[in-house]
Every structure is written in C-alpha cells, then in structure tokens.
Design an enzyme around this catalytic site. Structure first.
Site, PDB file in Angstrom:
ATOM      1  N   LYS A   1     -13.661  -4.845  -0.963  1.00  0.00           N
ATOM      2  CA  LYS A   1     -13.319  -6.247  -1.269  1.00  0.00           C
ATOM      3  C   LYS A   1     -12.068  -6.559  -0.466  1.00  0.00           C
ATOM      4  O   LYS A   1     -10.955  -6.212  -0.856  1.00  0.00           O
ATOM      5  CB  LYS A   1     -13.058  -6.391  -2.771  1.00  0.00           C
ATOM      6  CG  LYS A   1     -13.406  -7.749  -3.362  1.00  0.00           C
ATOM      7  CD  LYS A   1     -12.638  -8.915  -2.757  1.00  0.00           C
ATOM      8  CE  LYS A   1     -11.228  -9.011  -3.288  1.00  0.00           C
ATOM      9  NZ  LYS A   1     -10.431 -10.029  -2.551  1.00  0.00           N
TER      10      LYS A   1
ATOM     11  N   GLU B   1      -1.554   1.895  -4.023  1.00  0.00           N
ATOM     12  CA  GLU B   1      -0.473   1.815  -3.031  1.00  0.00           C
ATOM     13  C   GLU B   1       0.108   0.421  -3.157  1.00  0.00           C
ATOM     14  O   GLU B   1      -0.551  -0.566  -2.821  1.00  0.00           O
ATOM     15  CB  GLU B   1      -1.003   2.095  -1.628  1.00  0.00           C
ATOM     16  CG  GLU B   1      -1.535   3.508  -1.530  1.00  0.00           C
ATOM     17  CD  GLU B   1      -1.873   3.941  -0.116  1.00  0.00           C
ATOM     18  OE1 GLU B   1      -1.530   3.240   0.839  1.00  0.00           O
ATOM     19  OE2 GLU B   1      -2.503   5.005   0.008  1.00  0.00           O
TER      20      GLU B   1
ATOM     21  N   CYS C   1       4.706  -3.729   3.567  1.00  0.00           N
ATOM     22  CA  CYS C   1       5.117  -3.071   2.317  1.00  0.00           C
ATOM     23  C   CYS C   1       6.395  -2.284   2.537  1.00  0.00           C
ATOM     24  O   CYS C   1       7.227  -2.181   1.643  1.00  0.00           O
ATOM     25  CB  CYS C   1       4.003  -2.170   1.809  1.00  0.00           C
ATOM     26  SG  CYS C   1       3.420  -0.978   3.021  1.00  0.00           S
TER      27      CYS C   1
ATOM     28  N   GLU D   1      10.427  -8.187  -4.466  1.00  0.00           N
ATOM     29  CA  GLU D   1       9.820  -8.120  -3.135  1.00  0.00           C
ATOM     30  C   GLU D   1       9.524  -9.555  -2.671  1.00  0.00           C
ATOM     31  O   GLU D   1       8.730 -10.261  -3.299  1.00  0.00           O
ATOM     32  CB  GLU D   1       8.518  -7.316  -3.200  1.00  0.00           C
ATOM     33  CG  GLU D   1       7.873  -7.130  -1.843  1.00  0.00           C
ATOM     34  CD  GLU D   1       6.540  -6.379  -1.932  1.00  0.00           C
ATOM     35  OE1 GLU D   1       5.738  -6.693  -2.820  1.00  0.00           O
ATOM     36  OE2 GLU D   1       6.332  -5.491  -1.087  1.00  0.00           O
TER      37      GLU D   1
HETATM   38  P1  NAD Z   1      -2.377  -8.794  -4.103  1.00  0.00           P
HETATM   39  O1  NAD Z   1      -2.095  -7.756  -5.119  1.00  0.00           O
HETATM   40  O2  NAD Z   1      -2.224 -10.216  -4.462  1.00  0.00           O
HETATM   41  O3  NAD Z   1      -3.885  -8.682  -3.558  1.00  0.00           O
HETATM   42  C1  NAD Z   1      -4.389  -7.497  -2.975  1.00  0.00           C
HETATM   43  C2  NAD Z   1      -5.897  -7.479  -3.131  1.00  0.00           C
HETATM   44  O4  NAD Z   1      -6.187  -7.410  -4.514  1.00  0.00           O
HETATM   45  C3  NAD Z   1      -6.616  -8.710  -2.607  1.00  0.00           C
HETATM   46  O5  NAD Z   1      -7.820  -8.305  -1.979  1.00  0.00           O
HETATM   47  C4  NAD Z   1      -6.917  -9.495  -3.871  1.00  0.00           C
HETATM   48  O6  NAD Z   1      -8.059 -10.303  -3.779  1.00  0.00           O
HETATM   49  C5  NAD Z   1      -7.162  -8.382  -4.854  1.00  0.00           C
HETATM   50  N1  NAD Z   1      -6.960  -8.754  -6.258  1.00  0.00           N
HETATM   51  C6  NAD Z   1      -6.108  -9.675  -6.768  1.00  0.00           C
HETATM   52  N2  NAD Z   1      -6.216  -9.728  -8.122  1.00  0.00           N
HETATM   53  C7  NAD Z   1      -7.150  -8.795  -8.455  1.00  0.00           C
HETATM   54  C8  NAD Z   1      -7.683  -8.356  -9.686  1.00  0.00           C
HETATM   55  N3  NAD Z   1      -7.292  -8.888 -10.856  1.00  0.00           N
HETATM   56  N4  NAD Z   1      -8.621  -7.373  -9.684  1.00  0.00           N
HETATM   57  C9  NAD Z   1      -9.009  -6.821  -8.506  1.00  0.00           C
HETATM   58  N5  NAD Z   1      -8.550  -7.202  -7.312  1.00  0.00           N
HETATM   59  C10 NAD Z   1      -7.617  -8.174  -7.278  1.00  0.00           C
HETATM   60  O7  NAD Z   1      -1.499  -8.375  -2.860  1.00  0.00           O
HETATM   61  P2  NAD Z   1      -1.295  -9.194  -1.539  1.00  0.00           P
HETATM   62  O8  NAD Z   1      -0.402 -10.348  -1.859  1.00  0.00           O
HETATM   63  O9  NAD Z   1      -2.621  -9.419  -0.903  1.00  0.00           O
HETATM   64  O10 NAD Z   1      -0.527  -8.135  -0.621  1.00  0.00           O
HETATM   65  C11 NAD Z   1       0.837  -7.963  -0.612  1.00  0.00           C
HETATM   66  C12 NAD Z   1       1.248  -6.767  -1.440  1.00  0.00           C
HETATM   67  O11 NAD Z   1       0.632  -5.568  -0.951  1.00  0.00           O
HETATM   68  C13 NAD Z   1       2.744  -6.510  -1.348  1.00  0.00           C
HETATM   69  O12 NAD Z   1       3.236  -6.213  -2.629  1.00  0.00           O
HETATM   70  C14 NAD Z   1       2.832  -5.270  -0.457  1.00  0.00           C
HETATM   71  O13 NAD Z   1       4.005  -4.515  -0.627  1.00  0.00           O
HETATM   72  C15 NAD Z   1       1.603  -4.537  -0.856  1.00  0.00           C
HETATM   73  N6  NAD Z   1       1.221  -3.548   0.158  1.00  0.00           N
HETATM   74  C16 NAD Z   1       1.403  -2.222  -0.117  1.00  0.00           C
HETATM   75  C17 NAD Z   1       1.099  -1.259   0.848  1.00  0.00           C
HETATM   76  C18 NAD Z   1       1.307   0.210   0.571  1.00  0.00           C
HETATM   77  O14 NAD Z   1       0.772   1.021   1.313  1.00  0.00           O
HETATM   78  N7  NAD Z   1       2.069   0.594  -0.435  1.00  0.00           N
HETATM   79  C19 NAD Z   1       0.581  -1.653   2.083  1.00  0.00           C
HETATM   80  C20 NAD Z   1       0.417  -3.020   2.336  1.00  0.00           C
HETATM   81  C21 NAD Z   1       0.735  -3.959   1.360  1.00  0.00           C
END
Ligand code: NAD
Length: 491
Positions: free
Chosen positions: A178, A253, A288, A394
């Site tokens: 997804k 992650e 991240c 963040e």
């Molecule tokens: P997000 O959590 O909003 O969304 C990530 C994914 O989760 C998307 O595909 C979204 O559709 C899905 N999602 C959202 N709600 C959901 C739910 N209730 N159930 C299942 N899936 C759901 O994150 P974002 O805004 O897309 O990305 C930014 C975040 O990602 C930042 O916090 C960043 O630090 C983190 N990040 C972490 C790493 C790592 O390796 N630690 C790497 C890249 C990004």
C-alpha cells in the site's frame, strides 16, 4: 496508463493485471512544484486489498518452493529493468513528491543495487544446528511468513518499495503493498516492470488508496501474517492497535528528531556543509533522519549559525527535475500547511528566526510556474529553550532549530531528551570523544564527522519511539523470516 483531461491515470497491480479500484474512484496526484493535478491513482478499498491478498496467497506456494537461486535470478532481472528505466522512474518520483533530482536519482539507482544485494542474500538463508541430545538431531530453519503487507510513506516511495519488496520476496514471501496516497505514481510504474523481469503474477501486488481505508484493511486482513510499516509514529501506534486481530508480526520504522552536535573543536567548514545538507537538501527536510536539532557548543554558536546562513542562502530552490536544484517543494499541500504552522508556532513561542521563514509566492516572481508550488526556504530557529514544540516535534520540512550547550554532558542530555531515537551526528576532532558519544547517544545510527550516510550492507533502524524495524545489513532478510525448530528423535 490512460490519459484523461491531461492527467495520466495509473493502475493498481493485482495478480499481474493492471486494474482501477473496484469502486471506480480515483485520487488526484498533484505536482507540488506547480500545484497542478498531473496524474490520478485508484482509490482502492478493502475489496481491492482482499483481491490482492488472495492473489498473493495463490502465488505463495510456487514462489516459496522455487530454488533460492531461481528467486535470486528473478530479482537480478528486476534490478536490471529498474536500471534500464531509471530515467523515467526518477522523473515520475520527483514530479510526484518534489524530491530534487540530486536525491531522487541516486536513491533509485541505490535501490536497484540493493535488489542485487538481496538476491545474493536469498541464496544464503541458513539455520542453526544445535545438538541438544545424544538421541536426536536438532536444528532450526528459517521460513517465509507467507503473505506479508508493506505500507510506505511519501518521502522516498519508490526507493523504499524496491528495497523492502526485494527483501520480502527474496525470503520467499509474497506481498501486498500500500503505497502513500500522496505519491504512488512511481511505485505503480515500477510495479509494471515486474512482469518484464519474469517475477510471477501475484508475488507482488500493489493497491493504492487512503491509509484509513486501504491501509487499515491491509493491517486488519486475517490472512496477512506480517506488516512492515514505515511512516509516522502516530500511524505506527494506530497500526499496532489494529494488528492485534490475528496477532500480526510488525516491523515499524518511524519518525525522528535527530540531533546534530557540533563541538567547538570540529572542522566547522565541513560541519556546516554537512549539517546544512542534512536538513535542507535532504529532501527539503522531509527525511526521517533529517538532522533537525542542531546542538552547537556555546563558544562557536554565533559563528556556526553564520556559516549555516551562508550555506542556506546559496541553495537553489526550484524545479526538482533540474540537476542544479538543491531543494524542491514540500511533497503536498497538507505538509506545506503543517510546516507553515510550525513556522508560526516557533515565532509565537519566542524562538528567533536566524534566517529563512519565507514560503510559496514570496520566493518566486508572480509569473513563475513555481509561485503556486509548495516551497519553503531553508529556515533556522535559535532558542535556549528545549521545550518548545519546534525543538520536540518532527516538523518534516526545511526547518531546523539550533540550541547552545556548554559541555559534553549537556550535549548528551539535550540530544537524548527526545521520545525519538533514530539518528544522531557528532562533529569533533577529538575521536576519543567521538567514540564515547557513539555509546552515550540513544539512536539507531550515530555518525561522527559525517551525516546521513546509509548503505544497504549496514543495518538501519530506530530506538525508542523511532520504531523497531531493522532494514539493510547482512541480516536484513530476518525481518521477513520466521524461525522453526526441528527435533528428530532417532534413539
Ligand atoms: P504517515 O504515517 O502519515 O503515512 C505512511 C503510510 O501509512 C501511508 O502509506 C499512509 O497511507 C499509511 N497510513 C496512514 N494511516 C494508516 C492507517 N490507519 N492504517 C494503515 N496505514 C495507514 O507518514 P507520512 O506522513 O507518509 O511519512 C512521513 C513519516 O514517515 C515521518 O514521520 C518520517 O519520519 C517517517 N519515515 C520514517 C522512516 C524510517 O526509516 N524510520 C523513513 C521514512 C519516513
């Protein structure tokens, strides 16, 4: 792919077929550099997820039974097709989420190399022989989970898709992905290459749609054995709650608020180059591991802030597709709004804007195509108060905060005073101190005299609320394999 009203429609991949959502609904993809709709992706729901899980179940038996060498060959063919299509793929990625070419292109080329790395690991999946009895042969083996789910964020969607999917299927799993609703196009385009690489239908399935619908349906699906999630800590918590239905395995992650610590004895020129790159040119701070908390020893505080200002003012904002661009826009309007709210919150809470702070139309002439884009210039807040929201939360944009410290103990206290524990940087010419700090800092990765260097052969993961998943490294397939013990009694 079909064209309708200039926006290009991309399709989901389920059992080797390119399909719209079952309900016929679409989500617009907006080019963040211009604010214009440029593509549409299917708004998949639980029905599409169910179709994809069934396809993955159907493909599982034959795929996991293949000799490891055959899975490895298929992965290598996939890596080759990604390389052949690199130019198209990075352009789609950068158009969709605004990541500048200097970041997007090498990230995808690196992910192709990572597929090859995982192909090699597929042939080295071992167990342990542990002889615990004179009358038995006892050993452990490692097996794929079965059908697994992958949920990824928008900041590096394609690189993450290639890296994670290749590890999962190298281990013999089949997968439903997804991708992020704000940036799915490059993933959908790359999924079409799987067939060319000879990866059987159903081994990799991609369903697009909102997190609250398609994402939740994947997490709650009873036939999905494991979810690997990369995204925000808030969503990670929600996924943890929703995964209890069948006690799903989880790898998370999550977010970060990483400290970059500059001691007075550091090579300040090198440090300024790298610290500025670690928050600004790093996908305009949407990384991240962005070094968003800059801790500077008090005696060089003003001087170092000046050096950062010089670097930031030389950065070129603009077209992500141009190789000379340092920073593209933020990935979508909601993120742009969120970062602007943090700019306001920092000011209202009493932090000083050392430089930057302008956005959008203030950065480009009215006639520029980018005047309607989601651009924020490199910004630095300065404060003595580590409790401000801009110091703790963040932001995920090109906005850093600088705090002074007196000595090593105070630097460590400030650095560790965070719920997150993803990464940390240390700048010092005293390598004894550098080594000491690698132990004292609570972070999954610590860099000394460099920052934001990752390699697929070196483990990467978070501590504390930055998650529990480990990707990369020689053990990277462990995330996708279960242990089984065998006891053969022979007397
Ligand atoms: P997000 O959590 O909003 O969304 C990530 C994914 O989760 C998307 O595909 C979204 O559709 C899905 N999602 C959202 N709600 C959901 C739910 N209730 N159930 C299942 N899936 C759901 O994150 P974002 O805004 O897309 O990305 C930014 C975040 O990602 C930042 O916090 C960043 O630090 C983190 N990040 C972490 C790493 C790592 O390796 N630690 C790497 C890249 C990004």
């Amino acid at each position: 792919m079909t064209t309708r009203d200039q926006a290009i429609d991309y399709l989901q991949l389920i059992d080797g077929e390119l399909l719209p959502a079952r309900n016929g609904e679409w989500i617009d993809s907006v080019n963040p550099a211009s604010g214009q709709v440029w593509a549409r992706i299917p708004a998949g729901t639980a029905d599409d997820i169910d179709d994809a899980v069934r396809a993955a179940q159907g493909a599982l038996g034959p795929w996991r039974s293949l000799p490891a060498a055959a899975r490895a060959d298929a992965l290598r063919a996939w890596a080759a097709t990604v390389r052949d299509n690199l130019d198209t793929l990075w352009r789609l990625d950068a158009t969709d989420n605004g990541r500048a070419r200097r970041e997007a292109e090498p990230a995808i080329a690196g992910a192709a190399a990572q597929i090859d790395f995982h192909a090699g690991l597929a042939e080295t999946i071992t167990g342990d022989t542990v002889l615990v009895s004179e009358t038995a042969t006892t050993y452990s083996i490692r097996e794929p989970y079965g059908v697994v789910g992958l949920i990824i964020p928008w900041n590096a969607p394609l690189a993450m898709f290639l890296a994670k999917v290749s590890a999962a299927i190298a281990g013999g799993n089949t997968i439903v992905v997804k991708p992020p609703e704000r940036a799915s196009v490059s993933v959908l385009a790359a999924a079409q290459l799987l067939d060319k690489a000879g990866i059987p239908h159903g081994v990799v399935n991609v369903v697009t749609g909102d997190g609250a619908t398609a994402g939740e349906a994947l997490v709650k699906h009873p036939d999905v054995r494991k979810i690997s999630f990369t995204g925000s800590t808030a969503t990670g918590r929600r996924i943890t709650e929703n995964s209890v239905c069948n006690v799903k395995a989880l790898a998370l992650e999550l977010g970060g608020k990483s400290p970059n610590i500059v001691f007075a004895d550091a090579d300040l020129d090198l440090a300024a180059d790298t610290v500025a790159a670690g928050i600004y040119t790093a996908s305009a701070g949407q990384a991240c591991i962005a070094g968003s908390r800059i801790l500077i020893q008090r005696e060089v505080f003003d001087e170092f802030v000046e050096r950062l200002r010089a670097r930031a003012s030389a950065m070129i904002l603009g077209d992500p597709l141009e190789s000379g661009t340092d920073m593209g826009p933020l990935a979508f309007h909601g993120q742009y709004q969120k970062v602007r709210e943090y700019l306001q919150s920092g000011r209202e809470d009493g932090a000083t804007v050392a430089f930057g702070g302008r956005c959008g139309s203030a950065l480009f002439p009215a006639e520029s195509p980018f005047a309607a884009g989601y651009f924020v210039e490199p910004t630095l807040f300065v404060t003595d108060d580590p409790h401000l929201r801009v110091c703790r939360e963040e932001i995920f944009g090109p906005v850093a905060v600088a705090l002074p410290f007196e000595d090593e103990d105070e630097a460590v206290r400030l650095a560790n005073d965070s719920g997150y524990g993803l990464a940390a940087g240390v700048w010092t010419q005293n390598l004894t101190r550098g080594h000491r700090l690698t132990r004292r800092l609570e972070a999954g990765t610590v860099w000394v005299n460099t920052y934001r260097r990752l390699h697929w052969a070196l483990p990467f993961g978070g501590q504390k609320e930055s998650g529990n998943g480990i990707s990369n490294g020689p053990g990277t397939l462990d995330e996708w394999l279960e242990h089984k013990s065998v006891w053969i009694e022979h007397g």
